[in-house]
Design an enzyme around this catalytic site. Structure first.
Site, PDB file in Angstrom:
ATOM      1  N   GLU A 143       0.841  -1.201   0.000  1.00 48.38           N
ATOM      2  CA  GLU A 143       0.000   0.000   0.000  1.00 48.38           C
ATOM      3  C   GLU A 143       0.872   1.245   0.000  1.00 48.38           C
ATOM      4  O   GLU A 143       1.579   1.528   0.976  1.00 48.38           O
ATOM      5  CB  GLU A 143      -0.925   0.019   1.221  1.00 48.38           C
ATOM      6  CG  GLU A 143      -1.795   1.275   1.245  1.00 48.38           C
ATOM      7  CD  GLU A 143      -2.732   1.340   2.429  1.00 48.38           C
ATOM      8  OE1 GLU A 143      -3.302   2.414   2.684  1.00 48.38           O
ATOM      9  OE2 GLU A 143      -2.906   0.307   3.108  1.00 48.38           O
ATOM     10  N   LYS A 275      -8.544 -14.807  16.265  1.00 48.83           N
ATOM     11  CA  LYS A 275      -8.749 -14.433  14.860  1.00 48.83           C
ATOM     12  C   LYS A 275     -10.197 -14.064  14.524  1.00 48.83           C
ATOM     13  O   LYS A 275     -10.662 -14.291  13.413  1.00 48.83           O
ATOM     14  CB  LYS A 275      -8.251 -15.555  13.939  1.00 48.83           C
ATOM     15  CG  LYS A 275      -6.780 -15.875  14.135  1.00 48.83           C
ATOM     16  CD  LYS A 275      -6.345 -17.129  13.419  1.00 48.83           C
ATOM     17  CE  LYS A 275      -4.894 -17.445  13.775  1.00 48.83           C
ATOM     18  NZ  LYS A 275      -4.443 -18.743  13.268  1.00 48.83           N
ATOM     19  N   ASP A 351       1.534 -14.134  12.841  1.00 49.92           N
ATOM     20  CA  ASP A 351       0.369 -14.693  12.161  1.00 49.92           C
ATOM     21  C   ASP A 351      -0.491 -13.531  11.661  1.00 49.92           C
ATOM     22  O   ASP A 351      -1.118 -12.835  12.474  1.00 49.92           O
ATOM     23  CB  ASP A 351      -0.435 -15.562  13.126  1.00 49.92           C
ATOM     24  CG  ASP A 351      -1.558 -16.327  12.443  1.00 49.92           C
ATOM     25  OD1 ASP A 351      -1.979 -15.898  11.340  1.00 49.92           O
ATOM     26  OD2 ASP A 351      -2.015 -17.341  12.999  1.00 49.92           O
ATOM     27  N   HIS A 449      -2.480  10.244  -1.700  1.00 49.48           N
ATOM     28  CA  HIS A 449      -2.700   8.925  -2.304  1.00 49.48           C
ATOM     29  C   HIS A 449      -2.634   9.001  -3.831  1.00 49.48           C
ATOM     30  O   HIS A 449      -2.189   8.065  -4.484  1.00 49.48           O
ATOM     31  CB  HIS A 449      -4.038   8.339  -1.845  1.00 49.48           C
ATOM     32  CG  HIS A 449      -3.930   7.569  -0.574  1.00 49.48           C
ATOM     33  ND1 HIS A 449      -3.785   6.212  -0.533  1.00 49.48           N
ATOM     34  CD2 HIS A 449      -3.904   7.984   0.720  1.00 49.48           C
ATOM     35  CE1 HIS A 449      -3.703   5.800   0.719  1.00 49.48           C
ATOM     36  NE2 HIS A 449      -3.761   6.865   1.501  1.00 49.48           N
TER      37      HIS A 449
END
Length: 464
Positions: A143, A275, A351, A449
């Site tokens: 990104e 998660k 993770d 951006h």
């Protein structure tokens, strides 16, 4: 929604319509493109023996997952599997690198049936001045603006004297679900487990399977005749999911003698909670609970962040607090904590899926010193990190941990490296929040951006 070409904001080069071609769709129900018969290139030159094995995999005579054990050569297994995959699918993966990776290092612990590896660029934000020490923070991301923005936040923090952090809790959790014939019987086990007089016995049973896993407390929740038992323990420098699961299994086996009617439904009953966004993690914490703060000087807010303290405080209240409440956020009272957490997690071998709860964060801003300076803080109750085990041992990820000074286990203080990594994550989130909020307050978000997150390449000429 596609903005019209006459818009004063977007140019033809920026318009998403131009990513492929300028031809307008004549029908909204666009049919899938027809399969093109493109000859699939071979990954590498294969020996006659390898060619036979590839054909056996294609024919289904040899399972793809068994190649490592049959051949005893992890790279050769990946090469053969890759070639078989291309032939079976008719699709080329030539852009996916094969060579230059240690496939032996992932066997049995990181990834099954590999055919290559994905390259993700790693940028450096910093120095981050945190608790009197400087850190160069590795961030793996695709990104644009993310590293640059976090770097700007680090600069603002540095010029203002640095940030400070506190570890509030250090506990990994696992919560099995067990079932009884009645709710009364489930309640009896709940009372037994939460009785302080029984904690020492439970600890001895829980701790016997690890040198580092130490039971801290047990909390139970009942749903009818089902009991959810949330075990919390310290895990040293490991993230600790396997460690706590072993301890939980020890306790469940021990309880069977006094509660023979207990039916263990699952080692994880989602009361952990792993998660998934969950209020229990937001309130009770999971992994490392960290708070990080800094005071940003008025001149730094103006010169580096290009805004003012009053605007930041107002935006934080209306966006991160009120806006998140309107949206019904669960631990999402922040601008983009997940961006920074994910980038650091990927770079350091954590993770990535645990970004879900690890990114739970509330960002607070307050004007101090007669409204001249800005006090900013992030409170993150569920940062789940480790510096040993899993992906942390891989060469690239190990190098990033080494850059931060937290590679491997801390020999002087068990768990010290993992706790420091959690603090660095929180400090980096603080920098990211500070910079993005400033960009929004100053009206710079879209402009930045457009400048840094738009490729100038002609994608229509890029080979598939």
């Amino acid at each position: 929604f596609i903005s019209p070409r006459s818009s004063s904001v977007w140019t033809d080069d920026d318009d998403e319509v131009d990513q492929v071609n300028d031809k307008p769709h004549t029908n909204c129900d666009v049919a899938l493109p027809k399969e093109q018969e493109i000859p699939v290139p071979k990954t590498l030159d294969l020996t006659s023996e390898d060619e036979e094995i590839v054909q056996s995999v294609v024919n289904g005579d040899v399972p793809s997952y068994s190649l490592e054990s049959k051949l005893g050569d992890c790279f050769r297994a990946a090469k053969i599997r890759r070639e078989a995959l291309q032939r079976m699918t008719g699709r080329s993966i030539s852009g996916l690198p094969l060579e230059g990776f240690d496939y032996d290092s992932i066997l049995g612990q990181c990834c099954e049936m590999p055919v290559g590896f994905v390259q993700i660029p790693v940028g450096i934000a910093g120095p981050l001045l945190l608790d009197g020490r400087e850190y160069s923070v590795p961030m793996a991301t695709t990104e644009g603006c993310l590293v640059a923005s976090t770097n700007r936040g680090c600069k603002a923090i540095y010029l203002s004297g640095g940030a400070n952090s506190v570890i509030l809790k250090d506990q990994m959790t696992r919560a099995p679900v067990v079932r009884f014939g009645s709710a009364r019987r489930a309640a009896e086990l709940k009372f037994f487990l939460e009785d302080p007089d029984n904690f020492e016995t439970l600890s001895l049973v829980f701790n016997k399977s690890s040198r580092f896993g130490r039971l801290q407390h047990v909390k139970c929740a009942i749903a009818g005749k089902n009991l959810y038992i949330r075990f919390a323990c310290s895990t040293g420098d490991a993230m600790g999911m396997n460690m706590v699961s072993k301890g939980v299994q020890n306790v469940l086996d021990f309880l069977q003698s006094d509660f023979p009617d207990m039916d263990v439904i699952g080692i994880s009953g989602n009361y952990c909670s792993d998660k998934k966004p969950a209020a229990v993690n937001w309130i009770e914490g999971r992994g490392k609970s960290v708070v990080c703060e800094a005071v940003i000087k008025e001149e730094v807010v103006k010169k580096v962040l290009k805004t003012d303290v009053a605007s930041l405080v107002e935006l934080n209240m209306l966006k991160n607090l009120t806006g998140s409440a309107v949206a019904g956020a669960l631990g999402g009272f922040n601008a983009h904590a997940a961006n920074i957490v994910s980038a650091i997690y990927i770079a350091t071998g954590q993770d990535p899926a645990q970004n879900v709860e690890s990114s739970q964060c509330i960002t607070m801003m307050e004007a101090i010193n007669d409204g001249k300076d800005l006090h900013i803080s992030v409170s993150m109750p569920s940062i789940e990190v480790g510096t040993v085990g899993g992906g942390t041992q891989l060469a690239s990820q190990s190098a990033c941990l080494n850059l931060l000074g937290v590679k491997g286990a801390n020999r002087d203080c068990a768990g010290g490296n993992a706790r420091l990594l959690a603090s660095i994550v929180a400090g980096s989130v603080l920098a990211g929040e500070l910079s993005l909020m400033s960009a929004i307050a100053a009206g710079q978000l879209v402009k930045s951006h457009l400048k840094y997150n738009r490729s100038s390449r002609d994608l229509s000429r890029t080979a598939c």
